[in-house]
Design a protein around this motif. Structure first.
Motif, mmCIF file in Angstrom:
data_model
loop_
_atom_site.group_PDB
_atom_site.id
_atom_site.type_symbol
_atom_site.label_atom_id
_atom_site.label_comp_id
_atom_site.label_asym_id
_atom_site.label_seq_id
_atom_site.Cartn_x
_atom_site.Cartn_y
_atom_site.Cartn_z
ATOM 1 N N LEU A 234 49.057 8.687 95.196
ATOM 2 C CA LEU A 234 49.594 8.418 96.522
ATOM 3 C C LEU A 234 50.899 9.170 96.757
ATOM 4 N N HIS A 235 51.785 9.158 95.771
ATOM 5 C CA HIS A 235 53.080 9.810 95.948
ATOM 6 C C HIS A 235 52.977 11.323 95.875
ATOM 7 N N LEU B 202 47.988 5.260 88.132
ATOM 8 C CA LEU B 202 47.298 6.465 88.607
ATOM 9 C C LEU B 202 47.205 6.482 90.128
ATOM 10 N N TYR B 203 46.943 5.329 90.734
ATOM 11 C CA TYR B 203 46.866 5.251 92.195
ATOM 12 C C TYR B 203 48.209 5.608 92.824
ATOM 13 N N GLY C 104 44.269 -2.133 81.791
ATOM 14 C CA GLY C 104 43.416 -1.369 82.705
ATOM 15 C C GLY C 104 43.913 -1.434 84.141
ATOM 16 N N ILE C 105 44.299 -2.629 84.581
ATOM 17 C CA ILE C 105 44.840 -2.774 85.940
ATOM 18 C C ILE C 105 46.121 -1.976 86.084
ATOM 19 N N TRP C 106 46.981 -2.053 85.058
ATOM 20 C CA TRP C 106 48.239 -1.314 85.100
ATOM 21 C C TRP C 106 47.979 0.190 85.151
#
Length: 145
Positions: free
Chosen positions: A92-93, A87-88, A80-82
């Motif tokens: 961002l990119h 996605l973040y 989940g963290i990965w």
């Protein structure tokens, strides 16, 4: 088929070689650490005395199932963290425009790769090229087809 990746470890710096060796050792240690419960379970099922005692010392089969559930929860949390981090970074990119760079000329390419400028121009104009290297990863010839 020839390898696409040029394997030239002598071109790596000392820091790159140390970093590569460290990452390899760390990866193998992590694999063994995470597989140790399965080795223990397998040895316990095969009747090895020392590992059987270890299973019984920690509470037997029920405790093993609780630990496997805990491992599963940890894997789900890490996934989940990965996923959130991926996605973040993707978001961002996508919002940051890439910087415009100046085009590289054939003369600059010829100087950088130490080849004749006519070879670079011919390679740019052709659809398929073959690049020949020597043992020190220096370009020796470019065949345009």
């Amino acid at each position: 088929m020839k390898d696409i990746i040029i394997n030239q470890p002598h071109l790596q710096s000392f820091q790159q070689k140390c970093g590569s060796a460290f990452m390899s050792v760390l990866s193998w240690v992590l694999w063994l650490y995470f597989l140790w419960p399965l080795f223990t379970l397998g040895a316990w099922l095969m009747g090895l005395k020392s590992l059987s005692d270890e299973i019984r010392w920690f509470g037997g089969y029920k405790t093993l199932l609780e630990l496997l559930q805990l491992y599963g929860e940890i894997v789900v949390i890490i996934a989940g963290i990965w996923l959130f981090w991926t996605l973040y970074l993707s978001w961002l990119h996508s919002s940051v425009a890439p910087k415009r760079t100046t085009p590289v000329t054939d003369q600059q390419l010829a100087v950088a790769f130490k080849v004749d400028e006519a070879l670079v121009s011919a390679a740019r104009a052709s659809k398929k090229i073959t690049v020949h290297f020597d043992n020190h990863a220096v370009i020796t010839d470019i065949e345009s087809q």
